[in-house]
Design a protein around this motif. Sequence first.
Motif, PDB file in Angstrom:
ATOM      1  N   GLU A  45      -9.244  15.088 -18.333  1.00  0.00           N
ATOM      2  CA  GLU A  45      -9.298  13.796 -19.010  1.00  0.00           C
ATOM      3  C   GLU A  45      -7.905  13.169 -18.984  1.00  0.00           C
ATOM      4  OE1 GLU A  45     -11.941  12.223 -20.163  1.00  0.00           O
ATOM      5  OE2 GLU A  45     -13.229  13.865 -19.480  1.00  0.00           O
ATOM      6  N   GLY A  46      -7.844  11.887 -18.668  1.00  0.00           N
ATOM      7  CA  GLY A  46      -6.551  11.216 -18.517  1.00  0.00           C
ATOM      8  C   GLY A  46      -6.282  10.799 -17.093  1.00  0.00           C
ATOM      9  N   LEU A  47      -7.080  11.335 -16.147  1.00  0.00           N
ATOM     10  CA  LEU A  47      -6.998  10.929 -14.754  1.00  0.00           C
ATOM     11  C   LEU A  47      -8.393  10.542 -14.282  1.00  0.00           C
ATOM     12  CD1 LEU A  47      -4.697  13.732 -13.225  1.00  0.00           C
ATOM     13  CD2 LEU A  47      -4.023  11.424 -13.928  1.00  0.00           C
ATOM     14  N   VAL A  48      -8.477   9.503 -13.448  1.00  0.00           N
ATOM     15  CA  VAL A  48      -9.767   9.100 -12.880  1.00  0.00           C
ATOM     16  C   VAL A  48      -9.587   8.831 -11.388  1.00  0.00           C
ATOM     17  CG1 VAL A  48     -10.701   8.133 -15.017  1.00  0.00           C
ATOM     18  CG2 VAL A  48      -9.375   6.665 -13.484  1.00  0.00           C
ATOM     19  N   PHE A  49     -10.613   9.167 -10.620  1.00  0.00           N
ATOM     20  CA  PHE A  49     -10.595   8.899  -9.183  1.00  0.00           C
ATOM     21  C   PHE A  49     -10.709   7.403  -8.922  1.00  0.00           C
ATOM     22  CE2 PHE A  49     -12.303  13.309  -9.192  1.00  0.00           C
ATOM     23  CZ  PHE A  49     -11.350  13.890  -8.356  1.00  0.00           C
ATOM     24  N   LYS A  50      -9.914   6.917  -7.969  1.00  0.00           N
ATOM     25  CA  LYS A  50     -10.007   5.527  -7.535  1.00  0.00           C
ATOM     26  C   LYS A  50     -10.699   5.400  -6.184  1.00  0.00           C
ATOM     27  CE  LYS A  50      -8.577   2.458  -9.375  1.00  0.00           C
ATOM     28  NZ  LYS A  50      -9.274   1.577 -10.344  1.00  0.00           N
ATOM     29  N   ASP A  51     -10.835   6.505  -5.447  1.00  0.00           N
ATOM     30  CA  ASP A  51     -11.598   6.500  -4.205  1.00  0.00           C
ATOM     31  C   ASP A  51     -12.137   7.903  -3.975  1.00  0.00           C
ATOM     32  OD1 ASP A  51      -9.539   8.076  -3.168  1.00  0.00           O
ATOM     33  OD2 ASP A  51      -8.625   6.455  -2.027  1.00  0.00           O
ATOM     34  N   HIS A  52     -12.822   8.089  -2.859  1.00  0.00           N
ATOM     35  CA  HIS A  52     -13.426   9.386  -2.541  1.00  0.00           C
ATOM     36  C   HIS A  52     -12.616  10.173  -1.528  1.00  0.00           C
ATOM     37  CE1 HIS A  52     -17.619   7.757  -3.922  1.00  0.00           C
ATOM     38  NE2 HIS A  52     -16.767   7.921  -4.916  1.00  0.00           N
ATOM     39  N   GLY A  53     -11.402   9.731  -1.258  1.00  0.00           N
ATOM     40  CA  GLY A  53     -10.500  10.471  -0.395  1.00  0.00           C
ATOM     41  C   GLY A  53     -10.685  10.170   1.079  1.00  0.00           C
ATOM     42  N   THR A  54      -9.613  10.378   1.848  1.00  0.00           N
ATOM     43  CA  THR A  54      -9.613  10.210   3.298  1.00  0.00           C
ATOM     44  C   THR A  54      -9.325  11.557   3.938  1.00  0.00           C
ATOM     45  OG1 THR A  54      -8.800   7.940   3.072  1.00  0.00           O
ATOM     46  CG2 THR A  54      -8.577   8.981   5.231  1.00  0.00           C
ATOM     47  N   VAL A  55     -10.252  12.027   4.780  1.00  0.00           N
ATOM     48  CA  VAL A  55     -10.153  13.355   5.389  1.00  0.00           C
ATOM     49  C   VAL A  55      -9.602  13.241   6.808  1.00  0.00           C
ATOM     50  CG1 VAL A  55     -11.450  15.395   6.131  1.00  0.00           C
ATOM     51  CG2 VAL A  55     -12.095  14.199   4.022  1.00  0.00           C
ATOM     52  N   SER A  56      -8.673  14.109   7.159  1.00  0.00           N
ATOM     53  CA  SER A  56      -8.191  14.210   8.538  1.00  0.00           C
ATOM     54  C   SER A  56      -7.994  15.677   8.887  1.00  0.00           C
ATOM     55  CB  SER A  56      -6.870  13.446   8.720  1.00  0.00           C
ATOM     56  OG  SER A  56      -5.867  13.961   7.872  1.00  0.00           O
ATOM     57  N   GLY A  57      -8.153  16.010  10.166  1.00  0.00           N
ATOM     58  CA  GLY A  57      -7.952  17.385  10.625  1.00  0.00           C
ATOM     59  C   GLY A  57      -9.162  18.280  10.458  1.00  0.00           C
ATOM     60  N   ALA A  58     -10.312  17.707  10.093  1.00  0.00           N
ATOM     61  CA  ALA A  58     -11.545  18.477   9.928  1.00  0.00           C
ATOM     62  C   ALA A  58     -12.720  17.526   9.966  1.00  0.00           C
ATOM     63  CB  ALA A  58     -11.534  19.264   8.617  1.00  0.00           C
ATOM     64  N   ASP A  59     -13.922  18.089  10.153  1.00  0.00           N
ATOM     65  CA  ASP A  59     -15.141  17.288  10.096  1.00  0.00           C
ATOM     66  C   ASP A  59     -15.738  17.376   8.699  1.00  0.00           C
ATOM     67  OD1 ASP A  59     -14.925  16.659  12.794  1.00  0.00           O
ATOM     68  OD2 ASP A  59     -16.122  18.387  13.421  1.00  0.00           O
ATOM     69  N   LEU A  60     -16.148  16.226   8.169  1.00  0.00           N
ATOM     70  CA  LEU A  60     -16.778  16.171   6.855  1.00  0.00           C
ATOM     71  C   LEU A  60     -18.286  16.302   7.036  1.00  0.00           C
ATOM     72  CD1 LEU A  60     -16.505  15.648   3.778  1.00  0.00           C
ATOM     73  CD2 LEU A  60     -16.661  13.202   4.289  1.00  0.00           C
ATOM     74  N   VAL A  61     -18.869  17.286   6.349  1.00  0.00           N
ATOM     75  CA  VAL A  61     -20.312  17.511   6.413  1.00  0.00           C
ATOM     76  C   VAL A  61     -20.972  16.688   5.307  1.00  0.00           C
ATOM     77  CG1 VAL A  61     -22.168  19.214   6.330  1.00  0.00           C
ATOM     78  CG2 VAL A  61     -19.945  19.829   7.313  1.00  0.00           C
ATOM     79  N   GLY A  62     -21.654  15.617   5.666  1.00  0.00           N
ATOM     80  CA  GLY A  62     -22.251  14.752   4.662  1.00  0.00           C
ATOM     81  C   GLY A  62     -21.188  13.951   3.931  1.00  0.00           C
ATOM     82  N   ASP A  63     -21.603  13.300   2.852  1.00  0.00           N
ATOM     83  CA  ASP A  63     -20.675  12.514   2.036  1.00  0.00           C
ATOM     84  C   ASP A  63     -20.006  13.389   0.986  1.00  0.00           C
ATOM     85  OD1 ASP A  63     -21.370  10.166   3.379  1.00  0.00           O
ATOM     86  OD2 ASP A  63     -23.061   9.785   2.023  1.00  0.00           O
ATOM     87  N   ALA A  64     -18.878  12.901   0.484  1.00  0.00           N
ATOM     88  CA  ALA A  64     -18.249  13.572  -0.652  1.00  0.00           C
ATOM     89  C   ALA A  64     -19.205  13.561  -1.843  1.00  0.00           C
ATOM     90  CB  ALA A  64     -16.943  12.878  -1.008  1.00  0.00           C
ATOM     91  N   ILE A  65     -19.236  14.667  -2.582  1.00  0.00           N
ATOM     92  CA  ILE A  65     -20.144  14.805  -3.726  1.00  0.00           C
ATOM     93  C   ILE A  65     -19.346  14.557  -5.000  1.00  0.00           C
ATOM     94  CG2 ILE A  65     -21.703  16.350  -4.953  1.00  0.00           C
ATOM     95  CD1 ILE A  65     -21.963  17.906  -2.258  1.00  0.00           C
ATOM     96  N   VAL A  66     -19.686  13.491  -5.703  1.00  0.00           N
ATOM     97  CA  VAL A  66     -18.967  13.129  -6.936  1.00  0.00           C
ATOM     98  C   VAL A  66     -19.783  13.585  -8.133  1.00  0.00           C
ATOM     99  CG1 VAL A  66     -17.946  11.247  -8.261  1.00  0.00           C
ATOM    100  CG2 VAL A  66     -18.004  11.124  -5.750  1.00  0.00           C
ATOM    101  N   ASP A  67     -19.123  14.342  -9.018  1.00  0.00           N
ATOM    102  CA  ASP A  67     -19.776  14.836 -10.234  1.00  0.00           C
ATOM    103  C   ASP A  67     -18.815  14.661 -11.397  1.00  0.00           C
ATOM    104  OD1 ASP A  67     -21.274  16.085 -12.170  1.00  0.00           O
ATOM    105  OD2 ASP A  67     -21.014  18.114 -11.376  1.00  0.00           O
ATOM    106  N   GLY A  68     -18.822  13.464 -11.996  1.00  0.00           N
ATOM    107  CA  GLY A  68     -17.917  13.193 -13.111  1.00  0.00           C
ATOM    108  C   GLY A  68     -16.473  13.274 -12.685  1.00  0.00           C
ATOM    109  N   GLN A  69     -15.774  14.250 -13.232  1.00  0.00           N
ATOM    110  CA  GLN A  69     -14.349  14.429 -12.949  1.00  0.00           C
ATOM    111  C   GLN A  69     -14.096  15.324 -11.742  1.00  0.00           C
ATOM    112  OE1 GLN A  69     -13.041  11.838 -14.768  1.00  0.00           O
ATOM    113  NE2 GLN A  69     -11.364  13.142 -15.432  1.00  0.00           N
ATOM    114  N   LYS A  70     -15.130  15.578 -10.946  1.00  0.00           N
ATOM    115  CA  LYS A  70     -14.984  16.435  -9.775  1.00  0.00           C
ATOM    116  C   LYS A  70     -15.462  15.720  -8.518  1.00  0.00           C
ATOM    117  CE  LYS A  70     -15.731  20.864 -12.161  1.00  0.00           C
ATOM    118  NZ  LYS A  70     -16.558  22.095 -12.183  1.00  0.00           N
TER     119      LYS A  70
END
Length: 301
Positions: A158-183
């Motif tokens: 608590e006290g930090l919030v995500f502003k985006d879902h991140g940018t991945v480089s150097g690997a393949d992303l399987v599906g979309d990023a999974i957002v669960d509240g603070q995770k």
Amino acid sequence: NKTSDKVEYLVGDVVVWTITVSNAGNGTNATNVTVTDVLPYNFEFVDCDPVGAYDSAKNVWYIGFMGNGTAVSLKIRSTAKYVGSNVTNVANVTSNETDWFDDNNTANRTVDVLPYPVKNVNNITPYYNDVIEYTLTIVNNGNEAYANVLNVTDSLPEGLVFKDHGTVSGADLVGDAIVDGQKITWRLTNILSGGATIVVKVQVVGLGNTTYASDFIDGLGLNTTVVKYVGNLTNNLTVTGPNGTNKTVSKTIYPVPIVDLSVNKTTNRTVYFADDIAIWTIVVHNAGNGTNATNVTLKDD
């Protein structure tokens, strides 16, 4: 037969390999029985049990004589040094005698050495409401890409919030990023040799537990004449392998309070006669886009 104490390891873990050689009871005694076991480069030999049975320079366990219907075992301890997926360790046994069923003269065990997490931030002492960037590095110090799927989870307090879902480089992303509240969880595969990075933006919307800056000012390089106290927020980065082995690292930031104080002064009239009562009204305001203000003092001359 060849086994290991686990199927997934972290770099630095001790790996215990167990080799068991059996001479079936329906054959003759075996002589000059020798096992060849070359550890993959991902592992570094530590010791063995029985002590001295395995020659790590020649990659050989010399057993010698084995009566029919007997079995012997060797444990080899090694340290996981380099990341690898589906790393196979092979043991092969030979003897002077003809083996009437040699399909089982070779045994192997396949394991993973997982990439490991490192977390950095571009500003360790942001102001309240600042947007900062975390760089999540998934280190692959091996020679080849890590081919299995790895779960990478960033957990905010608590006290930090995500502003985006991140940018991945150097690997393949399987599906979309999974957002669960603070995770947020990213599922990565084909992590290149050297590693992958995820850059994620986070906004500071709280301070956490505050501490007087002078208590650890030397470590942060803050100016105590300006900053009297700072916050404390720690978030975690966890890497989890296909079989549940995981490693977590943390990063702490020290948010700096910031306020927007304003003062307004009015009177009940603009013109007075002698002996009139003048009423002065002073309003002090702390804007809603900052933190609470402490020790607020007004001087009115």
